[in-house]
Structures are given as C-alpha cells and as structure tokens.
Design a protein around this motif. Sequence first.
Motif, short mmCIF file in Angstrom:
data_model
loop_
_atom_site.label_atom_id
_atom_site.label_comp_id
_atom_site.label_asym_id
_atom_site.label_seq_id
_atom_site.Cartn_x
_atom_site.Cartn_y
_atom_site.Cartn_z
N ALA A 123 -8.83 7.95 -11.32
CA ALA A 123 -9.13 9.35 -11.58
C ALA A 123 -9.17 9.44 -13.06
O ALA A 123 -9.96 8.05 -13.67
CB ALA A 123 -7.24 9.27 -11.46
N HIS A 180 1.24 14.13 -14.43
CA HIS A 180 0.49 13.11 -14.31
C HIS A 180 1.67 12.32 -13.49
O HIS A 180 0.77 11.41 -12.28
CB HIS A 180 0.39 12.79 -15.56
CG HIS A 180 -0.81 12.93 -16.75
ND1 HIS A 180 -1.63 13.46 -16.60
CD2 HIS A 180 -0.70 12.46 -17.96
CE1 HIS A 180 -2.69 13.65 -17.19
NE2 HIS A 180 -1.94 13.48 -18.49
N LEU A 233 1.42 3.08 -10.68
CA LEU A 233 -0.24 2.59 -10.39
C LEU A 233 -0.96 2.03 -9.90
O LEU A 233 -1.06 0.66 -10.61
CB LEU A 233 -0.67 3.75 -12.26
CG LEU A 233 -2.15 3.69 -12.44
CD1 LEU A 233 -2.07 5.37 -11.37
CD2 LEU A 233 -2.36 3.95 -13.36
N HIS A 272 -2.44 6.88 -21.79
CA HIS A 272 -2.30 6.29 -20.40
C HIS A 272 -1.24 5.14 -21.10
O HIS A 272 0.10 5.10 -19.98
CB HIS A 272 -3.70 5.93 -20.10
CG HIS A 272 -4.92 6.91 -19.64
ND1 HIS A 272 -6.20 6.38 -19.87
CD2 HIS A 272 -4.54 8.10 -20.26
CE1 HIS A 272 -6.97 6.62 -19.63
NE2 HIS A 272 -5.73 8.35 -19.95
N ILE A 319 -7.89 4.04 -14.13
CA ILE A 319 -8.21 6.04 -15.10
C ILE A 319 -9.11 5.49 -15.77
O ILE A 319 -8.49 4.53 -16.53
CB ILE A 319 -6.65 6.08 -15.80
CG1 ILE A 319 -5.62 6.26 -14.77
CG2 ILE A 319 -6.85 7.26 -16.11
CD1 ILE A 319 -4.04 6.78 -14.97
N SER A 334 -8.61 11.12 -16.95
CA SER A 334 -8.01 11.68 -18.02
C SER A 334 -8.89 12.25 -19.63
O SER A 334 -9.71 10.85 -19.62
CB SER A 334 -6.92 11.08 -18.07
OG SER A 334 -5.97 11.37 -19.06
N LEU A 342 -0.54 11.45 -9.34
CA LEU A 342 -0.46 9.74 -9.93
C LEU A 342 -0.63 9.02 -8.81
O LEU A 342 -0.42 8.81 -8.05
CB LEU A 342 -1.11 9.57 -10.69
CG LEU A 342 -1.94 10.24 -11.61
CD1 LEU A 342 -1.71 9.32 -12.88
CD2 LEU A 342 -3.75 9.85 -11.57
N THR A 380 -7.23 14.13 -14.57
CA THR A 380 -5.17 14.32 -14.23
C THR A 380 -4.79 15.51 -15.32
O THR A 380 -3.62 15.81 -15.53
CB THR A 380 -4.93 13.31 -14.52
OG1 THR A 380 -4.98 13.04 -16.16
CG2 THR A 380 -5.20 12.00 -13.97
#
Length: 208
Positions: free
Chosen positions: A30, A7, A54, A39, A58, A32, A11, A208
């Motif tokens: 992204a 990850h 980030l 997260h 996500i 996941s 990322l 991810t």
Amino acid sequence: RTKILRHIVELFLAATLKPEFAKRNAKALALSIDPIEEHHRWAPDIGEVTGTPLNFPIVADPDRKVAELYDMIHPGAGDTSTVRSVFIVDPENTLRLMLTYPKSVGRNFDEIVRVLDALQATDRDPIATPADWRPGDRVIVSPGVSTDDAKAKFRNVEEVKPYLRYADAEELATKLQQHFQGQVAAQGAAGAAPTPARTGEVSVWADT
C-alpha cells in the motif's frame, strides 16, 4: 475520520486476501500520503476493529512524489486528496494493470483477484479471456495457434470462426499453482531465499 475509516475498511479487505494472493504468488503493498507517524497511529486499528491485523507493508509518501508520478492525486480536490488507484506490477517491474476509482467509491477486490488469474493464465498459455471470465470458464485460443494445435493443447475446442476458437481451461489454475510451487521448491533446494525475479512474484499495490 472518513479518511481513517477508508484506510481501515480497504486495508482490512486487502489483509484478508493474503492467502488468495499467496496462492497466486502475489503480494500486496500500500501507498499512503500520510507520514509514517500517522501509520503507527491508525494501523493498529485495523486489527482491533476487524480482527485481521495489517499483514503487508505501507509506503509513506508524505511529499506525494510517488502519488504524483502515478497520477494518484484527485484533480481539483486538494493537494492531499488521492483517488483510489490499484496497480499490478509483474516480476520484470512492468505495470500490467491500472485501475482508478473516484475517492468516494470503494475498490472491487474480487476484480483484482480475477485480473490476477487472467494475467497469469494468459501469460502461461496462448489464450485470451473473454468478458467476465473467471477460472474454470472457457477461454479464447490465440489467433496465432492453429485449430489443430489448439485441439492438441486444449480440451473441447469449438471453432466459431477460424479466428475465434473457444476451449476448456479448468486445469489452468492448477497448472499455474504447480508451476509456482515447483519454482519455489527448486529454489529452496538450492538454498536460495525467494525473490520476486526468481519466483515470478507479482506485486499488487494501491494508495490508501
């Protein structure tokens, strides 16, 4: 631990490419299969470990609906083991590119950017890109364009065969950037907020 490391590394690379994506009017997204609580647990590590936080969303897909819809589950490796997939989706929500790597092999982010350049160049002009093409390299003129028209539109047209003509395309990236900037400026002058449908925004997303 291995999954969290994956990850962070991938990322992070996607986050560092935000300026390059912006130049191409593209945004990263992204997916996941972790729940959103996970997260919140590991996403801050990206900025802490790499120095680049980030900077894109996500999507949590703990029930694997999206992952299964796009064949992102690694065969024979468990229900929660995803392969490394990349999708490029255009403003009309058309899937333009799909790359799939084994889960043990990292993605080539240079290739993702290169493909974005190639897709946008070939959408704008009647050309194709040869193998290993990068912006500034010569392009192949579409067979539907006559040689005379090609010489009027492109520079240094070379006819190898009537169906195989090469031409210079150094200005394509500049023209694409000016095109996108013009669209956004016109939209801003009209007082409208940018939207993918209006700006020609491309989505680049990966699991991810």
